[in-house]
Design an enzyme around this catalytic site. Structure first.
Site, PDB file in Angstrom:
ATOM      1  N   ASN A   1      -1.213  -1.813   2.554  1.00  0.00           N
ATOM      2  CA  ASN A   1      -0.496  -2.308   2.785  1.00  0.00           C
ATOM      3  C   ASN A   1      -0.052  -2.971   3.739  1.00  0.00           C
ATOM      4  OD1 ASN A   1      -0.564   0.304   3.693  1.00  0.00           O
ATOM      5  ND2 ASN A   1       0.789   1.098   4.423  1.00  0.00           N
TER       6      ASN A   1
ATOM      7  N   CYS B   1       6.575   3.255   7.571  1.00  0.00           N
ATOM      8  CA  CYS B   1       6.423   4.971   7.419  1.00  0.00           C
ATOM      9  C   CYS B   1       6.221   6.075   9.040  1.00  0.00           C
ATOM     10  CB  CYS B   1       5.761   5.481   5.987  1.00  0.00           C
ATOM     11  SG  CYS B   1       5.127   4.986   5.100  1.00  0.00           S
TER      12      CYS B   1
HETATM   13  C1  LIG Z   1       4.372   2.914  -0.957  1.00  0.00           C
HETATM   14  C2  LIG Z   1       2.843   3.216  -0.521  1.00  0.00           C
HETATM   15  C3  LIG Z   1       2.504   5.142  -0.586  1.00  0.00           C
HETATM   16  C4  LIG Z   1       3.532   5.431  -0.941  1.00  0.00           C
HETATM   17  O1  LIG Z   1       3.995   5.623  -2.272  1.00  0.00           O
HETATM   18  P1  LIG Z   1       5.768   6.631  -2.536  1.00  0.00           P
HETATM   19  O2  LIG Z   1       5.831   6.010  -4.017  1.00  0.00           O
HETATM   20  O3  LIG Z   1       6.494   5.659  -1.456  1.00  0.00           O
HETATM   21  O4  LIG Z   1       5.144   7.815  -2.306  1.00  0.00           O
HETATM   22  C5  LIG Z   1       1.325   5.140  -0.812  1.00  0.00           C
HETATM   23  N1  LIG Z   1       0.379   4.306  -0.322  1.00  0.00           N
HETATM   24  C6  LIG Z   1       0.946   2.684  -0.735  1.00  0.00           C
HETATM   25  C7  LIG Z   1      -0.246   2.212  -0.406  1.00  0.00           C
HETATM   26  C8  LIG Z   1       1.797   2.471  -0.652  1.00  0.00           C
HETATM   27  O5  LIG Z   1       2.011   1.239  -0.157  1.00  0.00           O
END
Ligand SMILES: *Cc1c(COP(=O)(O)O)cnc(C)c1O
Length: 391
Positions: A156, A327
């Site tokens: 991400n 986050c």
């Molecule tokens: C956004 C994200 C998450 C978290 O997803 P949520 O649906 O917000 O809990 C987990 N892993 C990756 C790689 C992400 O980009």
């Protein structure tokens, strides 16, 4: 021209209007409890959820829609995958071992820390300067007690696309389960769980122009997994609680749109990303973090040699970008550190993430605004200084 530009699509996306339209009837008309199929109201909701499961199963190439369990998002899916497997396989006589990577989403890393506190061994595989996990290190980490490999499909922060087919093959040959967090990867198109030998796959709707608060875990039928929330035994006790019908209908619509449009999306988004990069390279001293070869089309992670990320964000409040991941707000990025980026450059790094609704006008506006606010006259490169900082 909008004054504000949203370039944080890997943090979350704007809902596609077609997705919103697909959700609305489940708020206004079909609001029955999907578990109560004796009522017409419940039956309509139940059928919508069945169709949604089938849509997801088709997109993943799953054998059966029973292999899809809805969750509140990828975070919960990750928790269910890792803890669910460990709880199903751990026995007092022998503690299992799991393998993950140093660039996972915070949720996986914190889950693994929790396992370590329970005495379960975890190996954290490193990555190269491109943000790609090391396969030799992965092979070397496998032990007799290894039960699970959990490695994300696409990162991400730097958008690196991991060699998941190879990882899946390594796992399968060693008789180890393979989980992958595909929250970011989903937008690239069909995942084909059988070809990739993926046993568990985490998904999230709000990264693909769907609503927040809904996601899913794909669980191959043969995988031993203990649910975390038995609740009223919805979803076979793997994840109890009244199902989020509007969210699920929206998630499925978002996936249907991807199935039709992901190639076209990727082409357009990649062209805009490349345009942003070449514009900024012309006017600013920047360094690209990570690979340009195996990278999500909308991701650009840049180190600005002349400013820190925090200062940049303050100078251009009109542009939504992010530092580290959304986050772990303002914490130095564990991903860039794992890639071996010096601390000085980690602090100067900013993630731009483009999406389906990003326009060329927005990219040109951002390309002009940044050099203007950062006070660099266009084309004034000082290559000697640049060399010193990047070395
Ligand atoms: C956004 C994200 C998450 C978290 O997803 P949520 O649906 O917000 O809990 C987990 N892993 C990756 C790689 C992400 O980009």
């Amino acid at each position: 021209m909008e004054r504000f530009v949203y370039l944080d699509n890997q943090g979350s996306t704007r809902i596609d209007p077609r997705v919103l339209t697909a959700m609305l009837p489940y708020f206004t008309d079909h609001y029955g409890n999907p578990s109560n199929i004796l009522s017409r109201y419940g039956r309509i909701a139940h059928e919508a959820i069945d169709r949604a499961r089938q849509t997801l199963a088709d997109y993943l190439g799953a054998d059966s829609q029973n292999e899809i369990v809805f969750t509140s998002g990828a975070t919960e899916a990750n928790d269910l995958a890792v803890n669910g497997v460990i709880d199903a396989l751990a026995d007092a006589s022998r503690l299992p071992h799991i393998i993950t990577s140093r660039i996972e989403h915070a949720g996986i890393l914190n889950t693994c820390k929790g396992l370590e506190r329970r005495g379960i061994a975890v190996s954290y595989i490193g990555v190269d300067e491109q943000g790609l996990v090391s396969l030799p290190e992965l092979r070397g980490a496998i032990r007799e007690e290894t039960v699970l490999i959990s490695i994300m499909a696409a990162n991400n922060e730097v958008g690196s696309i991991q060699p998941i087919a190879e990882i899946g093959e390594i796992a399968r040959n060693a008789g180890i389960l393979f989980h992958t967090d595909a929250a970011q990867y989903l937008s690239l198109g069909k995942l084909e769980v059988n070809r990739l030998h993926a046993d568990l796959v985490s998904l999230s709707a709000h990264k693909i122009y769907g609503p927040k608060g809904i996601g899913a875990l794909y669980i191959r039928q043969s995988v031993p997994l203990k649910g975390r929330i038995p609740g009223g035994m919805q979803q076979r006790g793997l994840r109890g609680g009244t199902l989020n019908t509007p969210g699920i209908a929206g998630f499925a619509e978002a996936v249907r749109l991807l199935a039709r449009e992901h190639e076209e999306d990727a082409r357009r988004i990649r062209a805009l990303r490349d345009r942003l990069l070449s514009n900024l390279q012309r006017d600013l001293r920047i360094r690209v973090n990570g690979t340009l070869e195996r990278r999500l089309p909308g991701n650009l992670n840049l180190a600005f040699l002349d400013t820190t990320a925090v200062a940049l964000i303050a100078l251009v409040p009109e542009i939504a970008v992010s530092v580290g991941s959304a986050c772990s707000n303002a914490e130095p990025s564990h991903v860039l550190k794992a890639m071996g980026l010096p601390g000085d450059l980690v602090e100067r790094s900013v993630r731009f993430s483009l999406g389906r609704f990003t326009t060329e006008a927005e990219i040109d506006y951002v390309s002009a605004l940044l050099p203007q606010r950062l006070g660099r006259p266009p084309h004034a490169h000082d290559t000697a200084q640049e060399k010193k900082i990047t070395e």
